[in-house]
Design an enzyme around this catalytic site. Structure first.
Site, short mmCIF file in Angstrom:
data_model
loop_
_atom_site.label_atom_id
_atom_site.label_comp_id
_atom_site.label_asym_id
_atom_site.label_seq_id
_atom_site.Cartn_x
_atom_site.Cartn_y
_atom_site.Cartn_z
N CYS A 1 0.78 -1.18 0.07
CA CYS A 1 -0.01 0.01 0.00
C CYS A 1 0.69 1.33 -0.10
CB CYS A 1 -0.94 -0.02 1.20
SG CYS A 1 -2.09 -1.61 1.39
N HIS B 1 -2.33 6.83 4.56
CA HIS B 1 -1.22 5.93 4.85
C HIS B 1 0.22 6.25 4.28
CE1 HIS B 1 -0.03 1.21 4.70
NE2 HIS B 1 0.16 1.82 5.85
N ASN C 1 -2.43 -2.22 -5.47
CA ASN C 1 -1.36 -3.46 -5.61
C ASN C 1 -2.09 -4.77 -5.79
OD1 ASN C 1 -1.08 -2.70 -2.13
ND2 ASN C 1 -2.14 -4.70 -2.77
#
Length: 461
Positions: free
Chosen positions: A74, A135, A278
């Site tokens: 991520c 993130h 991903n």
């Protein structure tokens, strides 16, 4: 005479409107799925999960059949996506986690040396918004509102519970942050994100905007609404059934975003991209990456070869399958140039503007080769040859034109190609800086283990 004057005035007005329309800056939307398996869209052959809204994006636009991301997990993938630079060139090689011994918490995020596409577009007059997952660092200096985003509704960590949060919660129970209103209680977070995306478009329809619609579906925790689970009750495996329901709800909200563009007359002036950050983590969320081998966390195709669709009504070809390899790094360069930005020695992208290639204004291929590095692994793709390098075995070489599932390692059969690609990859590798943060060492062992697993290479019925 009077009628001629009126005709001239009308012609002038229409010409002026046409000129204004040509000069109007396009809007940009990135719809990012989280841990979506390549096989899990009907667009890519899924027989279990109908995804009509995502399919329609491809029908009205371009399906990149060789679409890649720059990292197999991520945070690195998102760092590359939002900067347009390969994240390992600025030390963002690992996934963000707790600070490891010997490292400084002050560097635990997207390095401040890097400029996001949100910052670049904001300087060009765009309203910028992040809805969902960040993130890329939790310290205030790494916060999205400090990295180019005018508005944020979401959370700075790597995931969230789909049904609840707590005012003093941590991790997946953290409270939703929002700088433009008091955030509503969570109903089902995929729908809540859809609500905010729709609201953002409506509020900013009179100005150019960049919307980063960062969904966490179908990332764990595996949680779906009962009504959606009913649609997949015929699937015996509970995890797979829940996963299918989560992807279905993601698709519904993609449809809501596209419908809002149509209703507000914005479809012909908005470039929309859908992709996953991903490949699917088959072992943890029930995803399938067929026909690709591997999964999230490794550099086989299943970890980095993702669903990748671009649509711009009336501006880009409709229903085109584009086979030349492209990468998520291309999006920042594409948006920047379409917005009127000018490259300088201080504006650097590792990606390219894809539009001239898609319109046949440039007959070449966007890229000669791709490099990847993720902690202990590295890979290179040049043409149809792909080499993967690991610390515990000889290199693996695959001819993707004959072996898209990476089943036949032909490194010893083509030693000249193996040596050439190893040298090219190695020269690039040693030119890179040290990582500015590390994830825990246990992930290195797990990564090697994932290369030895058997993966489903065909669609389930």
């Amino acid at each position: 005479m009077r009628s001629k004057i009126l005709l001239l005035l009308l012609t002038f007005c229409l010409s002026d409107i046409s000129l204004w329309a040509q000069e109007q800056k396009p809007n940009f939307i990135i719809i990012l799925a989280d841990d979506l398996g390549f096989a899990d869209l009907s667009l890519n052959g899924s027989k279990q999960i109908p995804t009509p809204h995502i399919d329609r994006l491809a029908e009205n636009g371009i399906n990149f059949t060789n679409g890649y991301v720059s990292g197999p997990v991520c945070s690195p993938s998102r760092a590359g996506l939002l900067t347009g630079r390969n994240q390992v060139t600025f030390g963002h090689d690992n996934n963000l986690s707790s600070v490891q011994p010997g490292f400084d918490e002050e560097y635990n995020g997207l390095p401040l040396t890097e400029t996001t596409i949100a910052t670049r577009l904001k300087k060009l007059g765009y309203a910028t918004g992040l809805i969902g997952k960040w993130h890329l660092g939790e310290l205030p200096k790494f916060h999205p509102l400090q990295r180019g985003f005018d508005e944020m509704w979401g959370y700075t960590g790597g995931g969230h519970d789909y049904f609840s949060s707590k005012p003093d919660g941590k991790g997946y129970q953290c409270p939703i942050e929002c700088n433009y209103k008091t955030p509503q209680p969570i109903t089902y977070i995929t729908d809540d994100k859809g609500d905010e995306c729709v609201d953002f478009i409506r509020r900013h329809k009179e100005e150019p905007f960049f919307l980063y619609a960062s969904f966490n579906a179908p990332h764990a925790p595996m949680q779906a609404m009962e009504a959606d689970l009913e649609l997949f009750q015929h699937i015996a495996d509970k995890k797979r059934r829940t996963y299918c329901a989560m992807v279905h709800r993601l698709d519904v909200n993609v449809g809501r975003i596209m419908q809002t563009l149509e209703e507000n007359g914005l479809a012909e002036n908005t470039l929309v991209v859908f992709l996953s950050d991903n490949g699917g983590p088959c072992d943890s969320n029930g995803s399938i990456n067929a026909p690709f081998n591997g999964q999230k966390g490794i550099l086989l195709e299943g970890g980095i070869h993702v669903p990748f669709v671009m649509s711009w009504k009336g501006k880009l070809p409709a229903g085109l399958s584009y086979e030349n390899p492209v990468i998520s790094l291309d999006l920042a360069a594409t948006f920047f140039e379409l917005a009127g930005g000018e490259k300088t020695p201080y504006v650097k992208f590792d990606g390219v503007n894809l539009v001239p290639f898609l319109l046949n204004e440039n007959a070449g291929e966007p890229h000669e080769f791709f490099n990847w590095r993720f902690t202990i692994s590295a890979a290179i793709r040049q043409g149809n040859w792909k080499l993967v390098r690991l610390p515990d075995r000889l290199p693996m070489l695959f001819d993707l034109s004959k072996d898209i599932s990476e089943q036949n390692n032909v490194a010893l059969d083509h030693l000249d190609i193996t040596r050439t690609l190893l040298k090219k990859l190695g020269d690039w590798d040693v030119s890179l800086p040290h990582p500015v943060f590390l994830e825990g060492p246990q992930w290195r062992v797990r990564q090697l283990h994932l290369y030895d697993e058997k993966y489903q290479l065909s669609q389930p019925e």
